[in-house]
Motif scaffolding. Structure first.
Motif, PDB file in Angstrom:
ATOM      1  N   LYS A 206       0.946  -1.252  -0.189  1.00 58.66           N
ATOM      2  CA  LYS A 206       0.011  -0.086   0.112  1.00 58.66           C
ATOM      3  C   LYS A 206       0.965   1.122  -0.097  1.00 58.66           C
ATOM      4  N   ILE A 207       1.928   1.136   0.791  1.00 62.41           N
ATOM      5  CA  ILE A 207       2.738   2.387   0.939  1.00 62.41           C
ATOM      6  C   ILE A 207       3.665   2.646  -0.526  1.00 62.41           C
ATOM      7  N   ASN A 208       3.935   1.655  -1.044  1.00 59.60           N
ATOM      8  CA  ASN A 208       4.638   1.715  -2.301  1.00 59.60           C
ATOM      9  C   ASN A 208       3.695   1.943  -3.734  1.00 59.60           C
ATOM     10  N   LYS A 215       4.885   9.703  -7.855  1.00 57.86           N
ATOM     11  CA  LYS A 215       5.721   9.879  -8.795  1.00 57.86           C
ATOM     12  C   LYS A 215       5.278   9.894 -10.231  1.00 57.86           C
ATOM     13  N   ASN A 216       4.127   9.070 -10.338  1.00 55.94           N
ATOM     14  CA  ASN A 216       3.422   9.098 -11.726  1.00 55.94           C
ATOM     15  C   ASN A 216       2.757  10.397 -11.969  1.00 55.94           C
ATOM     16  N   ALA A 217       2.307  10.755 -10.925  1.00 58.01           N
ATOM     17  CA  ALA A 217       1.553  12.348 -11.203  1.00 58.01           C
ATOM     18  C   ALA A 217       2.328  13.198 -11.321  1.00 58.01           C
ATOM     19  N   GLU A 218       3.806  13.315 -10.558  1.00 54.71           N
ATOM     20  CA  GLU A 218       4.665  14.558 -10.964  1.00 54.71           C
ATOM     21  C   GLU A 218       5.073  14.119 -12.487  1.00 54.71           C
ATOM     22  N   LEU A 219       5.457  12.920 -12.866  1.00 59.48           N
ATOM     23  CA  LEU A 219       5.973  12.672 -14.378  1.00 59.48           C
ATOM     24  C   LEU A 219       4.779  13.223 -15.232  1.00 59.48           C
TER      25      LEU A 219
END
Length: 219
Positions: A206-208, A215-219
């Protein structure tokens, strides 16, 4: 360091005036005759087979599957015509040897005397120079039952549904809710560690997963 709890083995059961077993009786499970780990309790009806099993529950929890908890008001377990009864269980758990003793007597130890308060105590058995001594750990009824539950990893109900199942009560274990059966089987087999591993893996996932999404949203 994590302490492992659970009943490792019975060492000795002693009883006095329990049901049909009048007088004093004792079974030493450390004798060579029991070294194989498997044996049968045989005898005709009324010989005292169930009384021996009652004594184990009585010594540990102060209760039996057939009568429940014993009170000062009534004790149907005491042999008719006796003025006292007692059950003692020596067992190994948590890497140590323990002795639990339950007893109750009538006033003046006379069969017609009034029932007196029951007593229950738990001690740690230590052997020095071949002599056993018992170090008192608890002597209040609730404290003893709580410590026994902690040491064995199960309360009276769980014990009589999984370790010592009375006659005609197999259905109680089989019909128990799946979650309760699973918990009992985990304690009996030592498989609870796998549940903890599963929980940690799930938490890590869940954490990962959250980090990945961020991270995907940042990209």
């Amino acid at each position: 360091m994590t302490q492992n709890f659970g009943l490792e083995r019975l060492c000795r059961v002693s009883l006095e005036n329990v049901n049909s077993l009048a007088g004093s009786w004792s079974v030493n499970f450390e004798e060579p005759a029991y070294s194989g780990g498997l044996f049968a309790i045989l005898g005709p009806t009324g010989a005292g087979k169930s009384s021996l099993l009652d004594a184990i529950c009585l010594g540990l929890y102060g209760a039996t599957p057939r009568l429940g908890a014993i009170t000062q008001g009534t004790n149907e377990l005491m042999t008719h015509g006796a003025g006292s009864c007692q059950a003692s269980v020596t067992f190994c758990a948590a890497g140590e040897t323990w002795q639990a003793v339950w007893s109750q007597h009538r006033s003046g130890n006379h069969p017609s005397g009034a029932l007196q308060p029951q007593r229950h105590r738990l001690g740690r058995v230590k052997r020095e120079n071949g002599v056993d001594t018992v170090e008192l750990v608890a002597e209040k009824i609730n404290d003893v039952r709580a410590k026994i539950t902690e040491l064995l990893g199960m309360d009276f109900v769980q014990f009589t549904r999984s370790v010592l199942i009375p006659q005609g009560k197999w259905a109680s274990f089989l019909s128990a809710p799946p979650s309760e059966r699973a918990a009992l089987l985990e304690k009996l087999t030592g498989a609870e560690k796998y549940s903890k591993i599963s929980e940690r893996v799930s938490e890590s996932w869940k954490i990962n997963e959250t980090l990945f999404a961020a991270k995907n949203a940042e990209l």
